[in-house]
Enzyme design. Structure first.
Site, PDB file in Angstrom:
ATOM      1  N   SER A 104       0.827  -1.201   0.000  1.00  0.00           N
ATOM      2  CA  SER A 104       0.000   0.000   0.000  1.00  0.00           C
ATOM      3  C   SER A 104       0.864   1.255   0.000  1.00  0.00           C
ATOM      4  O   SER A 104       1.738   1.420  -0.840  1.00  0.00           O
ATOM      5  CB  SER A 104      -0.961  -0.036   1.190  1.00  0.00           C
ATOM      6  OG  SER A 104      -1.924   0.973   1.103  1.00  0.00           O
ATOM      7  N   ASP A 248      -2.497   7.540  -3.329  1.00  0.00           N
ATOM      8  CA  ASP A 248      -1.447   6.930  -2.503  1.00  0.00           C
ATOM      9  C   ASP A 248      -0.660   5.915  -3.329  1.00  0.00           C
ATOM     10  O   ASP A 248      -0.856   5.788  -4.538  1.00  0.00           O
ATOM     11  CB  ASP A 248      -2.036   6.314  -1.229  1.00  0.00           C
ATOM     12  CG  ASP A 248      -2.781   5.015  -1.464  1.00  0.00           C
ATOM     13  OD1 ASP A 248      -3.187   4.756  -2.616  1.00  0.00           O
ATOM     14  OD2 ASP A 248      -2.978   4.255  -0.501  1.00  0.00           O
ATOM     15  N   ASP A 250      -0.439   2.600  -3.753  1.00  0.00           N
ATOM     16  CA  ASP A 250      -1.042   1.516  -4.547  1.00  0.00           C
ATOM     17  C   ASP A 250      -2.348   1.948  -5.200  1.00  0.00           C
ATOM     18  O   ASP A 250      -3.050   1.130  -5.787  1.00  0.00           O
ATOM     19  CB  ASP A 250      -1.242   0.248  -3.706  1.00  0.00           C
ATOM     20  CG  ASP A 250      -2.324   0.396  -2.632  1.00  0.00           C
ATOM     21  OD1 ASP A 250      -2.520   1.521  -2.146  1.00  0.00           O
ATOM     22  OD2 ASP A 250      -2.948  -0.614  -2.276  1.00  0.00           O
ATOM     23  N   ASP A 252      -5.310   3.039  -4.082  1.00  0.00           N
ATOM     24  CA  ASP A 252      -6.668   2.799  -3.567  1.00  0.00           C
ATOM     25  C   ASP A 252      -7.172   3.936  -2.684  1.00  0.00           C
ATOM     26  O   ASP A 252      -8.270   3.868  -2.136  1.00  0.00           O
ATOM     27  CB  ASP A 252      -6.771   1.458  -2.832  1.00  0.00           C
ATOM     28  CG  ASP A 252      -5.902   1.367  -1.588  1.00  0.00           C
ATOM     29  OD1 ASP A 252      -5.169   2.336  -1.284  1.00  0.00           O
ATOM     30  OD2 ASP A 252      -5.940   0.326  -0.911  1.00  0.00           O
TER      31      ASP A 252
END
Length: 464
Positions: A104, A248, A250, A252
């Site tokens: 992430s 951000d 990744d 999402d």
């Protein structure tokens, strides 16, 4: 090799190579596939796998392929991608399940995996209470289920384009204005879907930190840390742009900057999209997390919708949205969820709605979002717990001073009064206690923030 702590509330995540190395990730993949075969009751499920561009991701992806062959599954290679594009692929093409190799927004030395199962037209995220404990147990006991039959690898190169085309169905391009937009993907994965999307949408795009480099050389890819947005804010003002975009690492999560360089609170994006959706879908349920609720409640009530509340965390929100069959959910940290995407995040749909709304309103973006701002939000304040002090102990002691308010223990303690409310909860990802306050005025919010902060510090915590 493999630290048990990598099995988190929402996903699997740890530092490479100290907590997860190649040998440890092989164990994780074996455990994931064993769990999926058992849960799906299929010896040869079709499982989509994508990854971000972290240094360890190519090695981890190759491990996933080798284990898939050994374990008799069909692995669909969707390559370098964002997490929402990965979710889209699992749902769109009817794959049984999938896992995304990513950490992430975490710094470059982390890696891990997010796991989903498709059940008809919804996605089930594997997290605490929905399968993570079983995967952890399988991994630590190495109780795996290899296959006598060899698996296979197939590739799908169409996902990114199909995701963009799907988003365009929500727009009448003749009614979308040509905006000047500054985008800072922080060298993360979101430039993939953003570039594909703006191939199809007329706009003047100015890029910052455009190239994908998941060592994140310029700044951390976490827009919730507002200090990472300073360059974007400055550039929007300098270029006299209409707005800025900050996803951000990744992809999402997504934040927006208005033409004045102000960060638009995520609840304002939730409110704007909720209003737009409810225009054609009255009486549908909108879900919001417990940190800030009043702005969204006001918008939903005005537009004949229903409201429900959820714990913080993307897996928990998907689960709650599924339970109530909600049409849309927004989280204060910039995750946004849609029924049509299997109750998972879709940043590209958020962007689609945003363009549609600000084109319709015919006002500067700063004016558009402030039309929804009726409750003043403090911004999250974090506290580090000292010694043996626990978050639960702090919450229980604080609750004793606010017995005259309406108290909820859905996620930490929330306490509501007629003109203000607060939430104090323990982080699911860091050893921190988080405080959020909202009220009818900026002055009252600041007063209550000072009051609660002093109480938390007096109990033995340290503000960070």
């Amino acid at each position: 090799m493999l630290n048990p702590k990598v099995f988190k509330a929402y996903d699997i995540r740890g530092i490479y190579p100290d907590e997860i190395n190649e040998e440890g990730f092989k164990i994780i993949v074996q455990a994931i596939i064993t769990y999926l075969k058992k849960t799906l009751k299929k010896e040869n499920p079709t499982i989509a796998v994508g990854c971000d561009a972290r240094k360890s991701s190519p090695q981890f992806f190759e491990i996933a392929k080798k284990v898939s062959i050994e374990y008799g599954i069909t692995l669909v290679d969707i390559g370098l991608t964002t997490t929402p594009t990965f979710y889209f692929a699992v749902l769109k093409y009817g794959y049984d399940a999938g896992f995304m190799i990513t950490a992430s927004h975490n710094p470059k030395d982390y890696n891990g995996a997010k796991i989903v199962i498709r059940e008809n037209n919804k996605l089930i995220k594997i997290g605490k209470g929905s399968g993570m404990e079983e995967i952890k147990e399988i991994a630590l006991n190495q109780n795996f289920s290899p296959s006598k039959n060899q698996g296979k690898i197939i590739k799908n190169n169409q996902v990114l384009n199909d995701e963009a085309e799907n988003a365009l169905k929500h727009l009448d391009l003749k009614k979308i204005k040509k905006f000047k937009i500054v985008i800072d993907p922080a060298n993360g994965m979101a430039s993939l879907y953003l570039k594909k999307f703006f191939e199809k949408i007329p706009a003047e795009i100015i890029w910052i930190n455009e190239e994908i480099d998941c060592s994140f050389p310029n700044h951390e890819a976490n827009p919730l840390k507002f200090e990472t947005l300073k360059d974007l804010q400055k550039k929007v003002v300098e270029e006299k742009a209409d707005f800025g975009i900050a996803p951000d690492g990744d992809g999402d999560r997504i934040f927006f900057i208005d033409e004045k360089g102000q960060i638009i609170p995520a609840t304002m994006i939730t409110s704007m999209i909720a209003e737009e959706i409810l225009k054609n879908n009255p009486n549908e349920t909108i879900v919001v997390d417990v940190r800030y609720i009043n702005n969204v409640i006001n918008t939903v009530k005005k537009n004949s919708g229903k409201i429900d509340f959820t714990k913080v965390g993307h897996a928990f929100i998907t689960q709650k949205l599924t339970e109530v069959n909600g049409i849309f959910a927004g989280e204060s940290s910039g995750h946004f969820f849609f029924r049509e995407t299997g109750f998972a995040e879709s940043s590209i749909l958020v962007l689609t709605y945003f363009l549609k709304i600000i084109s319709q309103k015919n006002q500067p973006v700063s004016q558009v979002w402030k039309n929804y701002y009726t409750s003043f939000e403090s911004g999250e304040v974090n506290f580090k717990l000292k010694g043996n002090l626990t978050g639960k102990q702090v919450q229980e002691k604080i609750s004793q001073d606010y017995q005259d308010g309406e108290i909820s223990w859905l996620d930490g303690i929330s306490c509501s009064y007629k003109n203000w409310r607060f939430n104090i909860r323990s982080s699911n990802t860091e050893p921190l206690l988080r405080l959020n306050i909202e009220s009818e005025s900026k002055k009252l919010t600041e007063e209550k923030l000072k009051e609660l902060s002093q109480k938390i510090i007096s109990l033995g915590a340290e503000q960070v």
